[in-house]
Design a protein around this motif. Structure first.
Motif, PDB file in Angstrom:
ATOM      1  N   TRP A 131       0.751  -1.321  -0.171  1.00  0.00           N
ATOM      2  CA  TRP A 131      -0.045  -0.100   0.003  1.00  0.00           C
ATOM      3  C   TRP A 131       0.972   1.164  -0.263  1.00  0.00           C
ATOM      4  N   GLY A 132       2.025   1.011   0.457  1.00  0.00           N
ATOM      5  CA  GLY A 132       2.797   2.079   0.701  1.00  0.00           C
ATOM      6  C   GLY A 132       3.412   2.526  -0.628  1.00  0.00           C
ATOM      7  N   VAL A 133       3.632   1.495  -1.516  1.00  0.00           N
ATOM      8  CA  VAL A 133       4.162   1.733  -3.001  1.00  0.00           C
ATOM      9  C   VAL A 133       3.131   2.560  -3.661  1.00  0.00           C
ATOM     10  N   TYR A 134       1.745   2.206  -3.697  1.00  0.00           N
ATOM     11  CA  TYR A 134       0.846   2.689  -4.427  1.00  0.00           C
ATOM     12  C   TYR A 134       0.621   4.243  -4.031  1.00  0.00           C
ATOM     13  N   ALA A 135       0.649   4.585  -2.729  1.00  0.00           N
ATOM     14  CA  ALA A 135       0.700   5.904  -2.212  1.00  0.00           C
ATOM     15  C   ALA A 135       1.978   6.582  -2.468  1.00  0.00           C
ATOM     16  N   ALA A 136       3.240   6.026  -2.593  1.00  0.00           N
ATOM     17  CA  ALA A 136       4.408   6.787  -3.024  1.00  0.00           C
ATOM     18  C   ALA A 136       4.243   7.166  -4.450  1.00  0.00           C
ATOM     19  N   VAL A 137       3.767   6.230  -5.224  1.00  0.00           N
ATOM     20  CA  VAL A 137       3.729   6.792  -6.779  1.00  0.00           C
ATOM     21  C   VAL A 137       2.732   7.798  -6.979  1.00  0.00           C
ATOM     22  N   LEU A 138       1.343   7.689  -6.444  1.00  0.00           N
ATOM     23  CA  LEU A 138       0.577   8.750  -6.576  1.00  0.00           C
ATOM     24  C   LEU A 138       1.376  10.101  -6.007  1.00  0.00           C
ATOM     25  N   TYR A 139       1.904  10.014  -4.856  1.00  0.00           N
ATOM     26  CA  TYR A 139       2.586  11.136  -4.312  1.00  0.00           C
ATOM     27  C   TYR A 139       3.707  11.852  -5.300  1.00  0.00           C
ATOM     28  N   ALA A 140       4.642  11.038  -5.770  1.00  0.00           N
ATOM     29  CA  ALA A 140       5.415  11.280  -6.718  1.00  0.00           C
ATOM     30  C   ALA A 140       4.979  11.988  -7.839  1.00  0.00           C
ATOM     31  N   PHE A 141       3.791  11.449  -8.439  1.00  0.00           N
ATOM     32  CA  PHE A 141       3.114  11.809  -9.808  1.00  0.00           C
ATOM     33  C   PHE A 141       2.531  13.346  -9.466  1.00  0.00           C
ATOM     34  N   ALA A 142       1.949  13.657  -8.310  1.00  0.00           N
ATOM     35  CA  ALA A 142       1.316  14.668  -7.922  1.00  0.00           C
ATOM     36  C   ALA A 142       2.648  15.862  -7.728  1.00  0.00           C
ATOM     37  N   TYR A 143       3.497  15.351  -7.236  1.00  0.00           N
ATOM     38  CA  TYR A 143       4.791  16.295  -6.876  1.00  0.00           C
ATOM     39  C   TYR A 143       5.522  16.831  -8.312  1.00  0.00           C
ATOM     40  N   ILE A 144       5.474  15.664  -9.017  1.00  0.00           N
ATOM     41  CA  ILE A 144       6.349  15.975 -10.358  1.00  0.00           C
ATOM     42  C   ILE A 144       5.464  17.233 -11.264  1.00  0.00           C
ATOM     43  N   PHE A 145       4.105  16.668 -11.106  1.00  0.00           N
ATOM     44  CA  PHE A 145       3.146  17.294 -11.894  1.00  0.00           C
ATOM     45  C   PHE A 145       3.261  18.824 -11.345  1.00  0.00           C
ATOM     46  N   TYR A 146       2.980  18.945 -10.045  1.00  0.00           N
ATOM     47  CA  TYR A 146       3.167  20.450  -9.564  1.00  0.00           C
ATOM     48  C   TYR A 146       4.338  21.258  -9.823  1.00  0.00           C
ATOM     49  N   LEU A 147       5.343  20.709  -9.801  1.00  0.00           N
ATOM     50  CA  LEU A 147       6.775  21.169 -10.297  1.00  0.00           C
ATOM     51  C   LEU A 147       6.719  21.627 -11.623  1.00  0.00           C
ATOM     52  N   SER A 148       6.114  20.745 -12.449  1.00  0.00           N
ATOM     53  CA  SER A 148       6.166  20.885 -13.912  1.00  0.00           C
ATOM     54  C   SER A 148       5.173  22.106 -14.483  1.00  0.00           C
ATOM     55  N   TRP A 149       4.136  22.077 -13.608  1.00  0.00           N
ATOM     56  CA  TRP A 149       2.991  22.836 -14.052  1.00  0.00           C
ATOM     57  C   TRP A 149       3.333  24.524 -14.093  1.00  0.00           C
ATOM     58  N   PRO A 150       2.931  25.462 -15.140  1.00  0.00           N
ATOM     59  CA  PRO A 150       2.014  25.083 -16.166  1.00  0.00           C
ATOM     60  C   PRO A 150       2.796  24.614 -17.542  1.00  0.00           C
ATOM     61  N   THR A 151       4.148  25.014 -17.476  1.00  0.00           N
ATOM     62  CA  THR A 151       4.769  24.589 -18.723  1.00  0.00           C
ATOM     63  C   THR A 151       5.057  23.475 -19.040  1.00  0.00           C
ATOM     64  N   PHE A 152       5.274  22.458 -18.178  1.00  0.00           N
ATOM     65  CA  PHE A 152       5.618  21.202 -18.363  1.00  0.00           C
ATOM     66  C   PHE A 152       7.200  21.005 -18.851  1.00  0.00           C
ATOM     67  N   LEU A 153       8.007  22.086 -18.600  1.00  0.00           N
ATOM     68  CA  LEU A 153       9.217  21.893 -18.556  1.00  0.00           C
ATOM     69  C   LEU A 153       9.876  20.851 -17.542  1.00  0.00           C
ATOM     70  N   ARG A 154      11.155  20.310 -17.873  1.00  0.00           N
ATOM     71  CA  ARG A 154      11.639  19.754 -16.931  1.00  0.00           C
ATOM     72  C   ARG A 154      11.951  20.552 -15.422  1.00  0.00           C
ATOM     73  N   PRO A 155      11.320  19.615 -14.531  1.00  0.00           N
ATOM     74  CA  PRO A 155      11.321  20.338 -12.806  1.00  0.00           C
ATOM     75  C   PRO A 155      12.773  20.588 -12.515  1.00  0.00           C
ATOM     76  N   GLU A 156      12.667  21.463 -11.646  1.00  0.00           N
ATOM     77  CA  GLU A 156      13.828  21.846 -11.155  1.00  0.00           C
ATOM     78  C   GLU A 156      14.397  20.948  -9.897  1.00  0.00           C
ATOM     79  N   THR A 157      15.762  20.940  -9.740  1.00  0.00           N
ATOM     80  CA  THR A 157      16.346  20.029  -8.505  1.00  0.00           C
ATOM     81  C   THR A 157      15.705  20.134  -7.433  1.00  0.00           C
TER      82      THR A 157
END
Length: 429
Positions: free
Chosen positions: A123-149
């Motif tokens: 269950w932790g794996v699934y939660a981690a994947v959802l969190y990672a997707f949301a975090y990367i999406f947040y960093l990339s929005w709205p330009t969807f350029l490569r997220p910063e370090t």
């Protein structure tokens, strides 16, 4: 029959194990502390169960002795190198201890936790994947350029860990955790694809190199009863389709074209150019140069690498001033270990990857039980995936990632071990 104390103790370990997956994608340094908590709890679980001889898991009694011996080479190499160079202080010893001692310690206690309970750490794996997707999406929005370090990971490390956990999610489709397996399988497919979308947003080329491995493991898992000819043909066709789709995306085309152009410019025009690929080549050449001067024991410390860049590599023209001043590691686990701890250290790193990988691959190929093969595919993806990632990125840069690697190897070793049919959820393959 377990007591209430033992049952609650098992549940606590499973809960913390699930949180370990989630914490590793957070922008915090929590996994290191959680790893130590799990090691302590593992000892407590062992102490609470060791008197019950009938509960001693036969599968875990002696089969991992050779594995633990091979994995101790990593610690031995660090100690030998540090004694030779009189660098006995340093985080490298602790890092080596986390794997060489931490792995058997986790297995020692967690082997007493029933498989049907331990598997719920997924269950932790699934939660981690959802969190990672949301975090990367947040960093990339709205330009969807490569997220910063981020503060803890760079885009490469975060991206490839997200890809690995996404693949583990998809491999777990044959391991039901609820009473509604069809709905659960659909949810896992969606979560896995979201994680892969997040990985694509990081525009990480290292993950693309590992993708053929993850695809092969998935095919071996799904096609147990197919002939070798069909497996090979299916794999090649699937690989061609996947890469055709990937290379139809402009972001992938641009990143690959950029890598090719940077490589050619570095090789043919300017060997110390300040580009991503050329900087890596400078760092790799410098690490090899350091190793040639210290072939048996290396320099005795990872921290010595940057000093060597400034004093030797820069003078020889192997690196630019920018590279010498701004980089303290070679962006490659193999070359860092080789330059720091010599040939014995390199052997220790290879055992760290491939000693457990050998066990996982054998179980994936030989077992007829869906759950065992699923967990074996997860373990093989962790070990061989990190082995591939380590070629172009320093995955073991910090304590947290090595702790996470050790934890995953221990968990998937136990979950993929042979067991009675009553202990296995899922139909026969």
């Amino acid at each position: 029959m377990k007591t209430k104390y033992q049952t609650h103790l098992d549940s606590t370990v499973v809960l913390i194990s699930a949180l370990m997956f989630l914490f590793v994608v957070s922008n915090q340094n929590l996994p290191s502390g959680v790893f130590y908590v799990l090691c302590v709890l593992s000892l407590v679980v062992w102490g609470a169960n060791r008197k019950n001889i009938q509960n001693e898991p036969a599968a875990c009694s002696s089969q991992y002795k050779t594995l633990f011996i091979l994995c101790s080479v990593n610690l031995l190499a660090v100690l030998v190198s540090k004694i030779a160079h009189q660098h006995l202080s340093g985080s490298e010893i602790e890092k080596a201890l986390r794997f060489s001692v931490g792995l058997p310690l986790l297995v020692l206690g967690m082997k007493y936790i029933p498989v049907d309970k331990l598997k719920h750490c997924l269950w932790g794996v699934y939660a981690a994947v959802l969190y990672a997707f949301a975090y990367i999406f947040y960093l990339s929005w709205p330009t969807f350029l490569r997220p910063e370090t981020t503060d803890v990971y760079n885009a490469v490390s975060y991206g490839v860990i997200t890809l690995l956990l996404s693949c583990i999610t998809l491999y777990s489709m044959g391991v039901p955790l609820t009473s509604k397996p069809r709905l659960e399988k659909t949810a896992k497919i969606i979560i896995g694809l979201l994680g892969m979308a997040g990985f694509m947003l990081t525009q990480t080329r290292t993950g693309l190199v590992a993708f053929p491995l993850f695809l092969l493991l998935g095919i071996l898992l799904a096609w147990k009863d197919k002939s070798r000819v069909k497996i090979v043909a299916g794999y090649l066709v699937s690989l061609a389709v996947v890469f055709a789709l990937l290379f139809s995306m402009p972001m992938v085309q641009n990143r690959v074209e950029e890598a090719k152009n940077e490589f050619l410019h570095c090789v043919q025009v300017d060997p110390i150019a300040t580009t991503s690929i050329c900087i890596r080549l400078q760092l790799w050449n410098s690490a090899i140069d350091i190793w040639k001067r210290n072939p048996l024991t290396g320099t005795g410390s990872n921290g010595q690498y940057q000093e060597e860049l400034k004093t030797h590599a820069l003078a020889k023209g192997l690196v630019s001033e920018y590279t010498a001043n701004d980089f303290g590691e070679p962006h490659n686990d193999y070359l860092q270990v080789l330059s720091s701890f010599g040939l014995l250290g390199e052997l220790g790193l290879l055992f760290l990857y491939f000693a457990p990988a050998w066990i996982f691959v054998k179980r994936l190929i030989q077992s007829n039980q869906v759950a065992i093969r699923s967990f074996a595919a997860m373990g093989a993806a962790v070990c061989i995936g990190f082995a591939i990632y380590g070629m172009t990125e320093l995955m073991f840069r910090g304590m947290r990632t090595l702790s996470f690697y050790t934890f995953m190897v221990a968990v998937f070793l136990l979950l993929s071990a042979a067991r009675k049919d009553s202990q296995v959820s899922g139909k026969q393959a």
